[in-house]
Design a protein around this motif. Structure first.
Motif, PDB file in Angstrom:
ATOM      1  N   ASP A   1      33.717  47.830  36.344  1.00  0.00           N
ATOM      2  CA  ASP A   1      34.854  47.933  37.263  1.00  0.00           C
ATOM      3  C   ASP A   1      34.873  46.671  38.121  1.00  0.00           C
ATOM      4  O   ASP A   1      33.999  46.471  38.967  1.00  0.00           O
ATOM      5  N   LEU A   2      35.853  45.814  37.884  1.00  0.00           N
ATOM      6  CA  LEU A   2      35.924  44.524  38.583  1.00  0.00           C
ATOM      7  C   LEU A   2      36.672  44.647  39.911  1.00  0.00           C
ATOM      8  O   LEU A   2      37.498  45.549  40.080  1.00  0.00           O
ATOM      9  N   PRO A   3      36.405  43.746  40.852  1.00  0.00           N
ATOM     10  CA  PRO A   3      37.117  43.796  42.144  1.00  0.00           C
ATOM     11  C   PRO A   3      38.625  43.743  41.943  1.00  0.00           C
ATOM     12  O   PRO A   3      39.124  42.973  41.127  1.00  0.00           O
ATOM     13  N   GLY A   4      39.338  44.588  42.682  1.00  0.00           N
ATOM     14  CA  GLY A   4      40.797  44.569  42.608  1.00  0.00           C
ATOM     15  C   GLY A   4      41.346  43.262  43.173  1.00  0.00           C
ATOM     16  O   GLY A   4      40.708  42.613  43.990  1.00  0.00           O
ATOM     17  N   TYR A   5      42.517  42.868  42.715  1.00  0.00           N
ATOM     18  CA  TYR A   5      43.104  41.619  43.207  1.00  0.00           C
ATOM     19  C   TYR A   5      44.507  41.873  43.748  1.00  0.00           C
ATOM     20  O   TYR A   5      45.131  42.882  43.449  1.00  0.00           O
ATOM     21  N   GLY A   6      44.978  40.941  44.560  1.00  0.00           N
ATOM     22  CA  GLY A   6      46.366  41.012  45.005  1.00  0.00           C
ATOM     23  C   GLY A   6      46.593  41.743  46.307  1.00  0.00           C
ATOM     24  O   GLY A   6      46.383  41.211  47.387  1.00  0.00           O
ATOM     25  N   PHE A   7      46.940  43.004  46.211  1.00  0.00           N
ATOM     26  CA  PHE A   7      47.556  43.755  47.300  1.00  0.00           C
ATOM     27  C   PHE A   7      46.686  43.956  48.553  1.00  0.00           C
ATOM     28  O   PHE A   7      47.192  43.988  49.653  1.00  0.00           O
ATOM     29  N   ALA A   8      45.391  44.106  48.380  1.00  0.00           N
ATOM     30  CA  ALA A   8      44.517  44.619  49.454  1.00  0.00           C
ATOM     31  C   ALA A   8      44.671  43.901  50.791  1.00  0.00           C
ATOM     32  O   ALA A   8      44.700  42.681  50.870  1.00  0.00           O
ATOM     33  N   LYS A   9      44.772  44.722  51.864  1.00  0.00           N
ATOM     34  CA  LYS A   9      44.885  44.176  53.229  1.00  0.00           C
ATOM     35  C   LYS A   9      43.484  43.914  53.776  1.00  0.00           C
ATOM     36  O   LYS A   9      42.909  44.733  54.479  1.00  0.00           O
ATOM     37  N   VAL A  10      42.937  42.783  53.378  1.00  0.00           N
ATOM     38  CA  VAL A  10      41.595  42.404  53.830  1.00  0.00           C
ATOM     39  C   VAL A  10      41.641  40.952  54.290  1.00  0.00           C
ATOM     40  O   VAL A  10      42.561  40.210  53.950  1.00  0.00           O
ATOM     41  N   PRO A  11      40.647  40.517  55.078  1.00  0.00           N
ATOM     42  CA  PRO A  11      40.625  39.119  55.514  1.00  0.00           C
ATOM     43  C   PRO A  11      40.636  38.164  54.328  1.00  0.00           C
ATOM     44  O   PRO A  11      40.064  38.459  53.272  1.00  0.00           O
TER      45      PRO A  11
ATOM     46  N   LYS B   1      36.487  35.015  43.437  1.00  0.00           N
ATOM     47  CA  LYS B   1      35.452  34.182  42.826  1.00  0.00           C
ATOM     48  C   LYS B   1      34.557  35.015  41.913  1.00  0.00           C
ATOM     49  O   LYS B   1      34.244  34.625  40.786  1.00  0.00           O
ATOM     50  N   ALA B   2      34.163  36.200  42.392  1.00  0.00           N
ATOM     51  CA  ALA B   2      33.316  37.089  41.586  1.00  0.00           C
ATOM     52  C   ALA B   2      34.037  37.513  40.309  1.00  0.00           C
ATOM     53  O   ALA B   2      33.452  37.538  39.217  1.00  0.00           O
ATOM     54  N   LEU B   3      35.327  37.823  40.436  1.00  0.00           N
ATOM     55  CA  LEU B   3      36.143  38.229  39.293  1.00  0.00           C
ATOM     56  C   LEU B   3      36.238  37.090  38.279  1.00  0.00           C
ATOM     57  O   LEU B   3      35.991  37.269  37.088  1.00  0.00           O
ATOM     58  N   GLY B   4      36.568  35.890  38.763  1.00  0.00           N
ATOM     59  CA  GLY B   4      36.725  34.733  37.887  1.00  0.00           C
ATOM     60  C   GLY B   4      35.437  34.369  37.164  1.00  0.00           C
ATOM     61  O   GLY B   4      35.437  34.077  35.960  1.00  0.00           O
ATOM     62  N   GLU B   5      34.337  34.394  37.894  1.00  0.00           N
ATOM     63  CA  GLU B   5      33.037  34.069  37.296  1.00  0.00           C
ATOM     64  C   GLU B   5      32.676  35.053  36.191  1.00  0.00           C
ATOM     65  O   GLU B   5      32.210  34.665  35.125  1.00  0.00           O
TER      66      GLU B   5
ATOM     67  N   ASP C   1      48.509  36.116  34.504  1.00  0.00           N
ATOM     68  CA  ASP C   1      47.434  35.115  34.409  1.00  0.00           C
ATOM     69  C   ASP C   1      46.223  35.696  33.680  1.00  0.00           C
ATOM     70  O   ASP C   1      45.623  35.042  32.819  1.00  0.00           O
ATOM     71  N   LEU C   2      45.885  36.920  34.038  1.00  0.00           N
ATOM     72  CA  LEU C   2      44.719  37.580  33.459  1.00  0.00           C
ATOM     73  C   LEU C   2      44.919  37.847  31.963  1.00  0.00           C
ATOM     74  O   LEU C   2      44.035  37.567  31.130  1.00  0.00           O
TER      75      LEU C   2
END
Length: 213
Positions: A80-90, A99-103, A130-131
């Motif tokens: 289960d990879l980190p979600g991308y895009g929407f999340a309201k995070v810093p 970076k973790a996802l790309g690596e 892209d993915l």
């Protein structure tokens, strides 16, 4: 091992890792799940493994901040990879996830199949494309799961699936597109069968690779 012998329901949590250096040894076969933070990734994992809380679900999208690994058999893992895009995070945290996802995608040799989850009402955003493009270029089979299919009527659901297939067809890649609902289990059996088949095919390829070396 045939796909009939592989059961996603045997999945058990192994480890949460901030980057690929903390993951299990890069051997065997992994099928990774990726998608925007609001695509229903954790719910899909729970549905496919027939477990209520294997992957943590949250009303706040983007809680998958780490790479989570679930073993279904020896040397066979769901990731289960980190979600991308929407999340309201810093922003800094978001960059760390990316970076973790790309690596993982670029360097993990045991990755043999990619499940890309997209809300059927908003599929093929830029990061999704892209993915999928990257997977196509890497000869990696893709299952595009169009989640939350219960939100649409049967007719609209079918139309969306056809639309996505048409957009992805020019990639000339091994991409399957399917409507999916965690709530109604729509498409769950077909998705499970395809993923199990990836694991079985990976088993068949491994001895050949060993001979070539």
């Amino acid at each position: 091992m045939s796909s009939a012998n592989i059961l996603l329901s045997k999945a058990k949590f192994t480890i949460s890792a901030p980057d690929i250096r903390r993951l299990p040894a890069d051997s065997g076969i992994e099928v990774a799940f990726a998608g925007r933070s609001n695509a229903g990734k954790s719910s899909a994992l729970n549905t496919l493994t027939k477990q209520k809380s294997l992957a943590r679900t949250s009303k706040t999208p983007g809680r998958t901040q780490l790479i989570n690994v679930f073993e279904i058999a020896e040397n066979k893992r769901l990731v289960d990879l980190p979600g991308y895009g929407f999340a309201k995070v810093p922003l800094e945290m978001k960059k760390k996830w990316q970076k973790a996802l790309g690596e993982y995608l670029q360097k993990r040799e045991s990755l043999k199949g990619l499940v890309v989850l997209m809300d059927i009402r908003h599929p093929l955003k830029d990061l999704d494309m892209d993915l999928i493009q990257w997977a196509a270029d890497s000869d990696l089979p893709v299952l595009a799961l169009l989640t939350k299919a219960d939100k649409l009527s049967q007719g609209k659901r079918s139309a969306e699936v056809l639309k996505v297939k048409k957009v992805l067809a020019p990639l000339n890649a091994d991409i399957k597109v399917q409507a999916f609902s965690s709530l109604k289990r729509t498409g769950a059996d077909q998705a499970e069968a395809l993923i199990c088949n990836w694991f079985a095919q990976g088993d068949e390829l491994e001895p050949a690779e060993a001979v070539e070396q």
